[in-house]
Scaffold this active site. Structure first.
Site, PDB file in Angstrom:
ATOM      1  N   GLU A   1       0.921  -1.332  -0.073  1.00 21.02           N
ATOM      2  CA  GLU A   1      -0.183   0.078  -0.030  1.00 21.02           C
ATOM      3  C   GLU A   1       0.769   1.412  -0.285  1.00 21.02           C
ATOM      4  O   GLU A   1       0.741   2.257   0.803  1.00 21.02           O
ATOM      5  CB  GLU A   1      -1.127   0.104   1.293  1.00 21.02           C
ATOM      6  CG  GLU A   1      -1.950  -1.236   1.362  1.00 21.02           C
ATOM      7  CD  GLU A   1      -2.835  -0.978   2.646  1.00 21.02           C
ATOM      8  OE1 GLU A   1      -2.772  -0.290   3.321  1.00 21.02           O
ATOM      9  OE2 GLU A   1      -3.861  -2.091   2.319  1.00 21.02           O
TER      10      GLU A   1
ATOM     11  N   GLU B   1      -5.540  -8.466   0.274  1.00 19.94           N
ATOM     12  CA  GLU B   1      -6.368  -7.972   1.573  1.00 19.94           C
ATOM     13  C   GLU B   1      -7.698  -7.831   1.432  1.00 19.94           C
ATOM     14  O   GLU B   1      -7.779  -7.160   0.297  1.00 19.94           O
ATOM     15  CB  GLU B   1      -5.565  -6.797   2.249  1.00 19.94           C
ATOM     16  CG  GLU B   1      -4.533  -7.204   3.014  1.00 19.94           C
ATOM     17  CD  GLU B   1      -4.053  -5.832   3.809  1.00 19.94           C
ATOM     18  OE1 GLU B   1      -4.783  -4.877   4.143  1.00 19.94           O
ATOM     19  OE2 GLU B   1      -2.877  -5.544   3.878  1.00 19.94           O
TER      20      GLU B   1
HETATM   21  O1  IFM Z   1      -4.123  -2.856   8.953  1.00 16.93           O
HETATM   22  C1  IFM Z   1      -4.439  -2.375   7.804  1.00 16.93           C
HETATM   23  C2  IFM Z   1      -3.088  -3.215   6.962  1.00 16.93           C
HETATM   24  O2  IFM Z   1      -1.829  -2.489   7.748  1.00 16.93           O
HETATM   25  C3  IFM Z   1      -3.054  -2.523   5.686  1.00 16.93           C
HETATM   26  N1  IFM Z   1      -4.176  -2.654   5.125  1.00 16.93           N
HETATM   27  C4  IFM Z   1      -5.526  -2.173   5.735  1.00 16.93           C
HETATM   28  C5  IFM Z   1      -5.427  -3.016   6.990  1.00 16.93           C
HETATM   29  C6  IFM Z   1      -6.856  -2.792   7.894  1.00 16.93           C
HETATM   30  O3  IFM Z   1      -7.036  -1.358   8.077  1.00 16.93           O
END
Ligand code: IFM
Length: 468
Positions: A164, A364
Site C-alpha cells: 500500500e 487483503e
Molecule cells: O491494518 C491494515 C494493514 O496494515 C493495511 N491494510 C489495511 C489494514 C486494515 O486497516
C-alpha cells in the site's frame, strides 16, 4: 461455481502488526512514535506485544491451519533484519528468526508470501534522511531487499516489494496518521516517485540474484476505484483525476513501466512534478512485476471540489476532487468505510482490459469491527456472521470477474489472528481468530470454520452456513 483449480486461500498480516517488538536491533517509526507519544494510539496500546507472533508462531500456524489458511502473507521488518543500514549487513538474531519462521511455515503447510515493506520505515532513516523523501534511502532499501533475496531465496517463492504505497503518502505526508505527520502535497509527489523507484530497484536486485526458478516478485496496492458522484462533467473530471492519483500512479509504473502521461502533465503544469533522472525512469521502465496483490476494502466516490483548483491555495492532490458519501450506502460504521463488493468485479475487469490480464490476487479484504465481545456465545466463540457475509459478497463478485476471464489466482483475507492496527491499535478486530490481548488466548471465530469449508471445497459455502 467452484473457483479455479489451485486457487490460493490465504490470510495477510505484517511484521509490525503481529510480531511484537522483541529483540529488535532497531526501532521503526511506529515503535518510536509510541515510545515518545503513547497517547496518539487508541487506549495507549502500542506495538510492543501485538499478537506475539515472534514467540507464538508455531501455535498460531496450527490455528491458521484449522481455519483453512494455506498461505500467509507477512512482512520482514527492515528494522529487525538489518544490523547496519548503510552496508546492508544483517543482524544475526533477526536473520535466524525469519529463517526459522519460514521453515516452520513450510512444515505446517502454510505457504509464505513475503513482503519487504509494510509502513515500517526504520526511524533512524526517517530522522537522518527524511525516509522516502531521500534517494539515498531508496538505495538502502535496495541493499536490504537484496540481502533478503540472498538469505531466503531458496525458501520463498512469492516476494513483494511494498504494501500500500499510497497509504504511506496519505499517512506520512498528507493526512497525518503516520509518523512524522507532515502535510506537504509536493513532498508526497516526490515520495510517490521514490517508492516506485525503490520498488523497481528491488525488482532489479531480485532479477540479478534470484536462483529459485519458482520465485516471482510483485507488489501490493490498495485499489480504491474512483466513482463519480454524478454525470456532471465536473464530477466526472474529479473521478478521472482521483483514479490517476490514487491508483494509476502506482499501477502503471509497476505493470507497464511508465507513469500515466495525463498525471505527469497535470503535475508539471502545477509545478510540482517529481525530480527524476533519465536513468531512474529507464530503470522503472525495465523492471516490472510478475504478479499484483490487490488490497480492496472500499470504493472512492468523489465529486468536484467546492472551489476551483485554480484558487490560490497550497498544492494538495485533493484540490481536484472531494470525497463524496453516497446517501443510503451500506457502511462498516466502526471503520467508516462503505461496503461495495461490486468494485471487486470492476477491479477484475480493469486488470483484464487495462493491464494485460496480469496474474493477480486479492492480497487483503476483510472487515474490522469493534467490541466483538457483543457476539461471544457461552463457549467463548465470536459469531461474526457480518464478516462471513462481507467475504461471501466480495467473493461472489470476484468469481464473476474470474468467469469473465480475469486472471485472479487467490484470495487472502485480512487477517488470520486479530492484530494491532497502527493508531487504532486493537479497536477494530479483523481476524478469523480472536485474540484476547490481555492473556493472548487465541480462539477460532465462526468465520474461521466458514473459511475452512471455503478453502477445503474451493467454492462458496451455502448462504445458510451453520456450524455442525
Ligand atoms: O491494518 C491494515 C494493514 O496494515 C493495511 N491494510 C489495511 C489494514 C486494515 O486497516
Amino acid at each position: 461455481m467452484p473457483f479455479p483449480e489451485g486457487f490460493v486461500w490465504g490470510a495477510a498480516s505484517s511484521g509490525p502488526q503481529s510480531e511484537g517488538n522483541f529483540h529488535k536491533r532497531h526501532q521503526n517509526i511506529f515503535d518510536y512514535w509510541y515510545a515518545t507519544e503513547p497517547t496518539a494510539f487508541y487506549q495507549e496500546v502500542g506495538p510492543d506485544l501485538t499478537s506475539n507472533f515472534y514467540n507464538d508462531y508455531t501455535n498460531d500456524l496450527k490455528l491458521m491451519k484449522k481455519a483453512g489458511i494455506k498461505a500467509l502473507r507477512l512482512s520482514i521488518q527492515w528494522s529487525r533484519l538489518i544490523e547496519n543500514f548503510e552496508t546492508g549487513d544483517v543482524n544475526q538474531e533477526g536473520a535466524v528468526f525469519y529463517q526459522k519462521l519460514f521453515t516452520a511455515m513450510k512444515v505446517a503447510g502454510v505457504e509464505p508470501y513475503v513482503n519487504l515493506f509494510h509502513f515500517d520505515m526504520p526511524f533512524e532513516l526517517q530522522h537522518q534522511y527524511g525516509g522516502w523523501q531521500s534517494k539515498h534511502v531508496v538505495d538502502l532499501f535496495e541493499k536490504y531487499a537484496q540481502r533478503a533475496f540472498e538469505l531466503y531465496g531458496g525458501q520463498i517463492d512469492h516476494w513483494f516489494t511494498f504494501n500500500e504505497p499510497k497509504v504511506i503518502l496519505d499517512g506520512q505526508y498528507l493526512y497525518q496518521f503516520h509518523y512524522p505527520n507532515i502535510v506537504d502535497g509536493p513532498t508526497a509527489v516526490q515520495v510517490a516517485f521514490d517508492i516506485n523507484l525503490a520498488s523497481a530497484k528491488a525488482i532489479a536486485a531480485f532479477r540479478k540474484v534470484n536462483t529459485n526458478p519458482n520465485a516471482t516478485i510483485g507488489t501490493i496496492l490498495n485499489l480504491t476505484p474512483a466513482y463519480a458522484a454524478s454525470d456532471d462533467p465536473r464530477d466526472q473530471e474529479a473521478a478521472r483525476i482521483a483514479e490517476l492519483w490514487s491508483n494509476d500512479m502506482f499501477l502503471q509504473p509497476a505493470i507497464q513501466g511508465k507513469f500515466p502521461s495525463a498525471l505527469v502533465d497535470l503535475l508539471k503544469n502545477d509545478h510540482v512534478l517529481w525530480d527524476a533522472t533519465e536513468n531512474e525512469l529507464a530503470l522503472i521502465a525495465s523492471n516490472q512485476i510478475d504478479e499484483l496483490g490487490v488490497n480492496y476494502y472500499h470504493p472512492f466516490r468523489v465529486e468536484a471540489p467546492d472551489v476551483s483548483p485554480k484558487s490560490l491555495q497550497d498544492w494538495m492532490p485533493d484540490i481536484y476532487f472531494k470525497e463524496y458519501q453516497l446517501p443510503g450506502r451500506i457502511e462498516n460504521v466502526d471503520k467508516g468505510w462503505e461496503i461495495y463488493p461490486k468494485a471487486l468485479y470492476d477491479i477484475a475487469i480493469s486488470m483484464r482490459d487495462r493491464f494485460g490480464n496480469i496474474p493477480w490476487f486479492v492480497s487483503e479484504n476483510g472487515m474490522g469491527v469493534s467490541n466483538e465481545e457483543r457476539f461471544l456465545d457461552d463457549q467463548g466463540m465470536v459469531h461474526d456472521d457480518y464478516r462471513i457475509n462481507f467475504m461471501h459478497d466480495h467473493l461472489a463478485e470476484l468469481l464473476k470477474g474470474i468467469e469473465a476471464g480475469s486472471n485472479c489466482h487467490g484470495y487472502f483475507t485480512w487477517t488470520a489472528i486479530d492484530n494491532w492496527s497502527w493508531k487504532n491499535a486493537y479497536r477494530n478486530r479483523y481476524g478469523l481468530i480472536r485474540n484476547e490481548i490481555h492473556t493472548q488466548e487465541k480462539t477460532l471465530k465462526k468465520s474461521a470454520y466458514w473459511f475452512n469449508q471455503l478453502s477445503r471445497e474451493n467454492q462458496l459455502p451455502p448462504s445458510n452456513f451453520e456450524l455442525n
